[in-house]
Design an enzyme around this catalytic site. Structure first.
Site, short mmCIF file in Angstrom:
data_model
loop_
_atom_site.label_atom_id
_atom_site.label_comp_id
_atom_site.label_asym_id
_atom_site.label_seq_id
_atom_site.Cartn_x
_atom_site.Cartn_y
_atom_site.Cartn_z
N HIS A 202 0.80 -1.23 0.00
CA HIS A 202 0.00 0.00 0.00
C HIS A 202 0.83 1.28 0.00
O HIS A 202 0.28 2.36 -0.12
CB HIS A 202 -0.95 0.02 1.20
CG HIS A 202 -0.27 0.35 2.49
ND1 HIS A 202 0.53 -0.54 3.15
CD2 HIS A 202 -0.25 1.49 3.23
CE1 HIS A 202 1.01 0.03 4.24
NE2 HIS A 202 0.56 1.26 4.31
C1 UD1 Z 1 -2.33 5.49 5.65
C2 UD1 Z 1 -1.08 6.01 6.34
C3 UD1 Z 1 0.01 4.95 6.31
C4 UD1 Z 1 -0.48 3.63 6.86
C5 UD1 Z 1 -1.74 3.24 6.10
C6 UD1 Z 1 -2.32 1.94 6.59
C7 UD1 Z 1 -0.55 8.42 6.19
C8 UD1 Z 1 0.28 9.41 5.51
N1 UD1 Z 1 -0.54 7.19 5.66
O1 UD1 Z 1 -2.02 5.30 4.27
O2 UD1 Z 1 1.10 5.38 7.10
O3 UD1 Z 1 0.52 2.66 6.70
O4 UD1 Z 1 -2.71 4.28 6.27
O5 UD1 Z 1 -3.43 1.55 5.82
O6 UD1 Z 1 -1.17 8.72 7.17
N2 UD1 Z 1 -9.35 4.53 1.32
C9 UD1 Z 1 -10.58 3.92 1.32
N3 UD1 Z 1 -11.16 3.63 2.52
C10 UD1 Z 1 -10.59 3.90 3.71
C11 UD1 Z 1 -9.32 4.51 3.71
C12 UD1 Z 1 -8.71 4.82 2.50
O7 UD1 Z 1 -11.14 3.64 0.27
O8 UD1 Z 1 -11.17 3.59 4.76
C13 UD1 Z 1 -8.69 4.83 0.03
C14 UD1 Z 1 -8.97 6.23 -0.47
O9 UD1 Z 1 -9.05 6.19 -1.86
C15 UD1 Z 1 -7.74 7.00 -0.07
C16 UD1 Z 1 -6.66 5.93 -0.18
O10 UD1 Z 1 -7.30 4.72 0.18
O11 UD1 Z 1 -7.50 8.11 -0.85
C17 UD1 Z 1 -5.46 6.18 0.70
O12 UD1 Z 1 -5.87 6.38 2.05
P1 UD1 Z 1 -4.96 7.32 3.04
O13 UD1 Z 1 -5.50 7.27 4.41
O14 UD1 Z 1 -4.75 8.65 2.39
O15 UD1 Z 1 -3.56 6.63 3.01
P2 UD1 Z 1 -3.14 5.11 3.17
O16 UD1 Z 1 -2.49 4.72 1.93
O17 UD1 Z 1 -4.25 4.26 3.71
#
Ligand code: UD1
Length: 358
Positions: A202
């Site tokens: 991820h």
């Molecule tokens: C975040 C953390 C990372 C951690 C990871 C665990 C930061 C900078 N990054 O990254 O350190 O290792 O979480 O998972 O804080 N999305 C969904 N549903 C959700 C959450 C996210 O669909 O419940 C999708 C969305 O399209 C979103 C993307 O995943 O834009 C990324 O989510 P985001 O929280 O921005 O970063 P992670 O890659 O999950």
């Protein structure tokens, strides 16, 4: 006041809240920022880990780094002004961790950082920025391993702020291991009876770049021809696979939705090999004694390499396949890192108790 927001936070806060429950002088409040919001990424973990229903839900959701950080700060400032906590406890290295720390520091509210001191020395990682800022601001730096103490010392952090407490995520792992039989997932994931590998991906540096993601998947397909590979797919990764038209590269790999905490532990604790770009899973592999290939160029958790079962192999196809050969070809000698004993939260509660009341 404890702050959580994203999937890797819940398993770190759960044992801390449990341990502090034993101190009648402490009233605890749980704030969930909502950085993660899908049931499979957030709500399910809160229930499974028997965390209390959050007292406050900030509902920030997904956005760019600046917007997400700002939304947490705006909402969390209101809560801090209204409730005036005596201590804010933050965990790990996600955007919610740094945002809450910035707010607390400016309101002169002391901060405890659980999982302090880790450094990848790679500032292209958003988490590295979050770690540096949070540790700069925190009053109690609760480190999982001695390398954390050394990093903080090298940055000039006063010794009195640093407390080596061990790895709190391993507290949660040990507590749930007896429940994590392979039977829980047998109906959904057809691996029983054969050695299998688990893959998670991820990190933006891996999944937001088409060439890197393609190179990793090429290696995984080669490995999948030798041993079944189970791949629970993070939402970020699912979106990129679709955007980059790489779904065809997944042939032969067993795909699942993100799993709950105990189901995932059932999957990993019975695996022959783990391949990941997650920080937490590098530690969990070491605690479980299962070989791990880290699909990154560096790690902020070097103890998993020096003591544990981890090999940092990068993202080139050939290097990953070579790492696989080495990992399955010979036993991986491993020692349990110091204080990864399932009792880190007790030590954290003791440090917090002394800070607040002595
Ligand atoms: C975040 C953390 C990372 C951690 C990871 C665990 C930061 C900078 N990054 O990254 O350190 O290792 O979480 O998972 O804080 N999305 C969904 N549903 C959700 C959450 C996210 O669909 O419940 C999708 C969305 O399209 C979103 C993307 O995943 O834009 C990324 O989510 P985001 O929280 O921005 O970063 P992670 O890659 O999950």
């Amino acid at each position: 006041m404890h702050v959580v927001g994203a999937r890797p936070n819940y398993m770190k806060i759960a044992p801390v809240m449990d341990a502090l429950r034993g101190d009648s002088r402490v009233r605890q409040v749980l704030v969930n920022t909502g950085q993660h919001y899908d049931e499979s990424m957030a709500g399910g973990f809160l229930k499974e880990l028997q965390l209390p229903v959050p007292d406050r839900d900030l509902g920030v959701g997904s956005a760019s780094h600046a917007v997400q950080t700002a939304k947490v700060m705006m909402a969390f400032e209101e809560i801090c002004l209204a409730d005036r906590p005596d201590l804010v406890v933050v965990v790990g290295d996600v955007n919610s961790t740094m945002a809450a720390s910035l707010v607390a520091a400016k309101l002169l509210i002391p901060i405890a950082h659980v999982e302090a001191g880790l450094r990848s020395f790679d500032r292209t990682m958003p988490e590295e920025i979050n770690r540096i800022v949070t540790d700069r601001l925190a009053d109690l730096l609760l480190t999982p391993s001695r390398d954390g103490n050394e990093n903080l010392r090298a940055e000039g952090t006063p010794e009195a702020k640093i407390h080596l407490v061990g790895n709190v995520m391993i507290d949660t792992l040990r507590r749930h291991q007896p429940l994590a039989g392979l039977d829980r997932i047998r109906d959904r994931i057809p691996v029983a009876g054969r050695p299998y590998a688990v893959l998670t991906l991820h990190r933006p540096s891996n999944v937001d770049d088409r060439a890197t993601l393609g190179s990793i998947l090429q290696a995984v397909r080669q490995i999948a021809s030798r041993m079944p590979v189970v791949f629970p797919v993070h939402p970020r990764t699912r979106n990129r696979l679709r955007e980059f038209d790489l779904e065809g590269e997944l042939e032969g790999i067993i795909l699942t939705e993100p799993l709950g905490y105990i189901d995932f532990l059932a999957l990993t604790s019975h695996a022959r090999l783990i391949m990941t770009d997650s920080g937490g899973l590098q530690e969990e592999s070491t605690a479980l004694g299962i070989p791990c290939l880290t699909l990154r160029e560096n790690t902020e958790r070097p103890i998993t390499v020096t003591h544990g079962t981890n090999r940092v192999v990068g993202t080139r196809t050939e290097d990953i396949v070579n790492g696989f050969e080495q990992a399955v070809g010979a036993a991986t000698p491993a020692r349990m890192p110091e204080l990864w004993d399932g009792r880190a939260a007790e030590r954290i509660a003791a440090v917090i108790g002394r800070f607040l009341f002595e």
